[in-house]
Write a protein that holds these residues in place. Structure first.
Motif, mmCIF file in Angstrom:
data_model
loop_
_atom_site.group_PDB
_atom_site.id
_atom_site.type_symbol
_atom_site.label_atom_id
_atom_site.label_comp_id
_atom_site.label_asym_id
_atom_site.label_seq_id
_atom_site.Cartn_x
_atom_site.Cartn_y
_atom_site.Cartn_z
ATOM 1 N N ARG A 119 1.803 5.941 -104.255
ATOM 2 C CA ARG A 119 1.184 4.876 -105.042
ATOM 3 C C ARG A 119 2.107 3.664 -105.102
ATOM 4 O O ARG A 119 3.321 3.802 -105.271
ATOM 5 C CB ARG A 119 0.857 5.369 -106.449
ATOM 6 C CG ARG A 119 -0.205 6.467 -106.469
ATOM 7 C CD ARG A 119 -0.633 6.810 -107.880
ATOM 8 N NE ARG A 119 -1.739 7.768 -107.871
ATOM 9 C CZ ARG A 119 -3.027 7.420 -107.757
ATOM 10 N NH1 ARG A 119 -3.351 6.132 -107.683
ATOM 11 N NH2 ARG A 119 -3.973 8.329 -107.730
ATOM 12 N N GLY A 120 1.501 2.498 -104.960
ATOM 13 C CA GLY A 120 2.283 1.277 -104.919
ATOM 14 C C GLY A 120 3.181 1.095 -106.115
ATOM 15 O O GLY A 120 4.353 0.727 -105.982
ATOM 16 N N ALA A 144 -2.950 1.739 -95.980
ATOM 17 C CA ALA A 144 -3.738 2.087 -97.158
ATOM 18 C C ALA A 144 -4.692 3.240 -96.869
ATOM 19 O O ALA A 144 -5.221 3.367 -95.756
ATOM 20 C CB ALA A 144 -4.528 0.868 -97.637
ATOM 21 N N GLN A 155 -1.239 -3.055 -95.076
ATOM 22 C CA GLN A 155 -1.268 -4.065 -96.126
ATOM 23 C C GLN A 155 0.132 -4.264 -96.702
ATOM 24 O O GLN A 155 1.007 -3.407 -96.568
ATOM 25 C CB GLN A 155 -2.212 -3.642 -97.267
ATOM 26 C CG GLN A 155 -3.639 -3.375 -96.862
ATOM 27 C CD GLN A 155 -4.461 -2.814 -98.009
ATOM 28 O OE1 GLN A 155 -3.913 -2.479 -99.073
ATOM 29 N NE2 GLN A 155 -5.764 -2.713 -97.803
ATOM 30 N N ILE A 157 2.460 -3.897 -99.649
ATOM 31 C CA ILE A 157 2.439 -2.883 -100.703
ATOM 32 C C ILE A 157 2.295 -3.560 -102.061
ATOM 33 O O ILE A 157 3.013 -4.508 -102.374
ATOM 34 C CB ILE A 157 3.717 -2.030 -100.642
ATOM 35 C CG1 ILE A 157 3.760 -1.289 -99.298
ATOM 36 C CG2 ILE A 157 3.777 -1.042 -101.800
ATOM 37 C CD1 ILE A 157 5.068 -0.590 -99.031
ATOM 38 N N GLY A 161 -2.294 0.209 -105.025
ATOM 39 C CA GLY A 161 -2.537 0.686 -103.663
ATOM 40 C C GLY A 161 -2.092 2.130 -103.497
ATOM 41 O O GLY A 161 -1.172 2.603 -104.154
ATOM 42 N N TYR A 163 -1.033 4.749 -100.287
ATOM 43 C CA TYR A 163 -0.621 4.600 -98.901
ATOM 44 C C TYR A 163 -0.291 5.947 -98.269
ATOM 45 O O TYR A 163 0.333 6.807 -98.893
ATOM 46 C CB TYR A 163 0.592 3.671 -98.808
ATOM 47 C CG TYR A 163 0.348 2.348 -99.501
ATOM 48 C CD1 TYR A 163 -0.399 1.349 -98.885
ATOM 49 C CD2 TYR A 163 0.817 2.118 -100.798
ATOM 50 C CE1 TYR A 163 -0.658 0.152 -99.520
ATOM 51 C CE2 TYR A 163 0.566 0.917 -101.443
ATOM 52 C CZ TYR A 163 -0.175 -0.062 -100.808
ATOM 53 O OH TYR A 163 -0.442 -1.252 -101.446
#
Length: 367
Positions: A119-120, A144, A155, A157, A161, A163
């Motif tokens: 998770r971002g 993503a 993308q 980060i 988001g 990933y």
């Protein structure tokens, strides 16, 4: 020789053999640790060119070549660059590189394979701790998660988001120099620490290849680091700075806090600069210098022609004369010849796929 002496000699020899054996074993352990730290062992899969299956979207690792032709590439799937013999990056089409902070043509890209989704908001604080190595920027992108758990697109980060893969990249060169061995070693060490904290495994390119790519790119930067200037000199008494500032504002210049003036290109960029050649506290000056940072000005902006036209206008407005850096007058014929050289310069940069004024050029020729 007595039995005691013989025994002592034997014991001493055994001790020496033991010490040598221990040192060899310790040296072996240290060497293995160093090889792991910098991923330069002979079994490094990054030295192997991608197979046809990898080109279709499976695992694809970066390698580096020394060429600069064909630098344009695109990010897709796993977005590692593969430089061919001509230096051209061979990857599938994808979103424009301009939208992402990593460019395989000027960055060393290091993939990170996490064991689970990331998770971002969880990883951003850790990534923020590694944003520069020396004066080279370090950037990150993430693949993503798409619909129903499939891979989406690469993308920047961001919070919110999710990933499936990450990539870190460090710029190989800029005007200050090429990425060196110490900087690369520090990057690898710190990136491994981040990778350990997020349960990811970095695939680190071979140092020798990276250093060769960095030196080649810096050679291009050095060969094309061109700044072109023309000067407006007073024909008589010095100009009062209050008069100069008024004249420059009428010409469209913006005054910077450092005392220099800039002419905007109408799109948020800088077309050319102007210096009064004195400190802000001075009251007058005899000379104005207009400066074009050639690789940072797009050809379509007409920076050189605009700078010359501005200089001629200032000569008329301030009763000055146009001279070169040596104080010699600049005729229209000389200015036209210089303009032709500027056009040739732009063609060279275009051929190297680092067009003047492009995002790629602006990153390499940082002001």
């Amino acid at each position: 020789m007595t039995d005691l002496q013989t025994s002592l000699i034997g014991i001493g020899g055994a001790i020496v053999v033991g010490v040598v054996a221990y040192n060899k074993w310790h040296e072996y352990k240290v060497r293995k640790n160093v090889e792991r730290a910098f991923s330069s062992g002979p079994d490094d899969v990054l030295m192997t060119p991608p197979t046809a299956k990898e080109a279709l979207g499976e695992r694809q690792e970066p390698t580096f070549d020394t060429g600069l032709s064909g630098l344009e590439t695109a990010l897709s799937g796993r977005t590692e660059p593969v430089f061919s013999q001509e230096g051209a990056a061979e990857t599938k089409s994808a979103p424009p590189l301009r939208e992402l902070p990593l460019d395989p043509s000027i960055d060393c890209i290091i993939p990170l394979e996490p064991e689970e989704l990331l998770r971002g908001e969880k990883i951003l604080p850790m990534l923020q701790s590694l944003r520069h190595i020396g004066n080279k920027p370090v950037s990150y992108i993430g693949l993503a998660e798409g619909m129903q758990g499939s891979d989406g697109e690469w993308q920047v980060i961001a919070h919110g988001g999710i990933y499936t893969k990450l990539q870190a990249g460090v710029q190989l060169a800029n005007r200050s120099g090429a990425l060196n061995e110490l900087e690369y070693s520090e990057l690898v060490m710190r990136l491994r620490q981040i990778a350990d904290s997020i349960a990811a495994e970095p695939d680190v390119p071979d140092m020798l290849q990276v250093m060769q790519a960095a030196r080649t790119l810096y050679q291009f930067v050095s060969d094309h680091d061109a700044r072109l200037s023309v000067n407006v000199r007073s024909k008589g008494a010095p100009w009062a700075l209050t008069t100069i500032i008024t004249a420059l504002e009428r010409q469209g210049f913006d005054l910077r806090p450092d005392g220099n003036f800039v002419m905007q290109d109408g799109e948020g960029g800088i077309l050319y600069f102007l210096s009064t050649n004195v400190t802000p506290a001075s009251e007058n000056t005899l000379l104005l210098t207009l400066l074009l940072d050639v690789p940072c000005a797009a050809p379509q902006s007409g920076g050189y022609a605009a700078m010359v036209a501005c200089a001629k206008s200032l000569c008329q407005r301030l009763d000055g004369t146009l001279v070169d850096d040596g104080g010699q007058p600049l005729s229209d014929a000389v200015l036209e010849e210089i303009g032709g050289q500027v056009n040739e310069f732009y063609q060279e940069m275009q051929a190297a796929e680092i067009p003047a004024g492009s995002n790629r050029a602006l990153r390499l020729f940082v002001r």
